[in-house]
Enzyme design. Structure first.
Site, short mmCIF file in Angstrom:
data_model
loop_
_atom_site.label_atom_id
_atom_site.label_comp_id
_atom_site.label_asym_id
_atom_site.label_seq_id
_atom_site.Cartn_x
_atom_site.Cartn_y
_atom_site.Cartn_z
N ASP A 1 0.98 -1.16 0.00
CA ASP A 1 -0.17 0.46 -0.16
C ASP A 1 0.94 1.11 -0.28
OD1 ASP A 1 0.75 -0.07 2.84
OD2 ASP A 1 -1.35 -0.93 3.73
N ASN B 1 -7.90 -2.42 14.42
CA ASN B 1 -8.79 -2.30 13.99
C ASN B 1 -8.94 -4.28 13.07
OD1 ASN B 1 -8.13 -2.52 12.44
ND2 ASN B 1 -9.33 -0.08 11.02
N HIS C 1 -7.33 -4.70 10.21
CA HIS C 1 -6.94 -4.64 8.64
C HIS C 1 -5.81 -4.93 8.46
CE1 HIS C 1 -4.36 -0.32 9.32
NE2 HIS C 1 -3.93 -1.13 9.26
N GLU D 1 -9.35 -1.98 5.08
CA GLU D 1 -10.01 -1.64 6.61
C GLU D 1 -11.14 -2.70 6.77
OE1 GLU D 1 -8.23 0.43 7.73
OE2 GLU D 1 -8.18 1.91 7.56
P1 PGA Z 1 2.24 -0.76 12.87
O1 PGA Z 1 1.16 -0.55 11.78
O2 PGA Z 1 3.28 -1.79 12.22
O3 PGA Z 1 2.50 0.17 12.62
O4 PGA Z 1 1.56 -1.08 14.25
C1 PGA Z 1 0.44 -2.52 11.58
C2 PGA Z 1 -0.71 -1.97 10.17
O5 PGA Z 1 -1.65 -1.26 9.89
O6 PGA Z 1 -0.93 -2.64 9.30
#
Ligand code: PGA
Length: 258
Positions: free
Chosen positions: A81, A152, A154, A159
């Site tokens: 992404d 959440n 994702h 999302e």
């Molecule tokens: P993070 O994010 O590694 O910064 O906790 C993980 C994600 O949102 O996939």
């Protein structure tokens, strides 16, 4: 309890004392795959993730390159992404992150690196997303996909509400995601409201999937993904539709599993 829904498979779980040990385990799997492919005269296609979670993994891959001669010359990467809109040279872009965290420190060929382009006129995004999927197909598909997980649930920027048929596309970011990522922008108002992300369908096409999670704060999302039913409300739970998906966890992230 085993998930019995047709087409689902139990997610494999490997729990480690700390993130460094989990990252070392996954780095070894990746190094073995790169070397196996090289011995067969083949390219190794890796799906890459960003955020704080993969940082110990990238550190370990750099160490394997510098100290043990692991070469990335046969590696092709596709990142999950990128924010939209954002310029590649912005310090907050995932282009910048990937170069700083990994690509600048190993012998990967620049032409083999792919991160979604967040710097396009909006009307070109749809065709661009289609071409990103086609490029992955042309490269032979992703051999191994690396993932993190949001609070959440994702994966990538898929999302809640993203189902198993989603492809690479523009998506609106959750407020919770923007809050979690505000640390990199200084102010939540600076965090883009949209992103380009591979879809769940794109991710599920990878031959092998590893999701990393570290720390207590990720424990509920991990539990819902592994023990809950496969639902678009928790996108990572849709990984149950894959036959070869492993969660690499530290003790904190695994603490709600038993
Ligand atoms: P993070 O994010 O590694 O910064 O906790 C993980 C994600 O949102 O996939």
């Amino acid at each position: 309890m085993q998930n019995t829904k047709k087409g689902t498979h139990p997610i494999q779980v490997k729990t480690f004392e700390n993130p460094q040990e989990g990252a070392a385990y996954l780095a070894k799997r990746i190094a073995d795959l790169i070397n196996e492919k090289r011995d067969e005269g083949e390219k190794c296609v890796l799906g890459m993730a960003t955020g704080s979670t993969p940082e110990p993994l990238y550190k370990e891959l750099i160490r394997l390159h510098k100290e043990q001669g692991l070469s990335f010359v046969n590696v092709i990467t596709y990142n999950l992404d990128e924010y939209f809109p954002i310029t590649s040279d912005s310090n907050q872009s995932y282009h910048y992150y990937m170069h700083r965290q990994l690509f600048d420190h190993v012998d990967i060929k620049r032409e083999n690196v792919h991160v979604p382009n967040g710097d396009l006129p909006k009307e070109e995004v749809e065709a661009y997303c289609r071409s990103y999927e086609e490029q992955i197909e042309k490269a032979g598909g992703i051999d191994l996909q690396i993932l993190g997980i949001g609070h959440n649930g994702h994966i990538g920027f898929n999302e809640p509400g993203s189902d198993e048929n989603t492809r690479t596309r523009l998506i609106d970011l959750d407020e919770r995601t923007r809050e979690a990522n505000a640390r990199n922008f200084g102010d939540i108002n600076e965090v883009p409201t949209q992103a380009i992300t591979m879809g769940i369908h794109t991710i599920l096409k990878a031959k092998e999937i590893y999701l990393m999670a570290w720390g207590d704060a990720k424990a509920p999302a991990v539990k819902n993904s592994v023990k809950g039913k496969a639902t678009k409300d928790v996108p990572a739970s849709l990984l149950q539709f894959h036959q070869n998906c492993t969660f690499v966890l530290d003790k904190g992230a695994a603490k709600e599993l038993n």
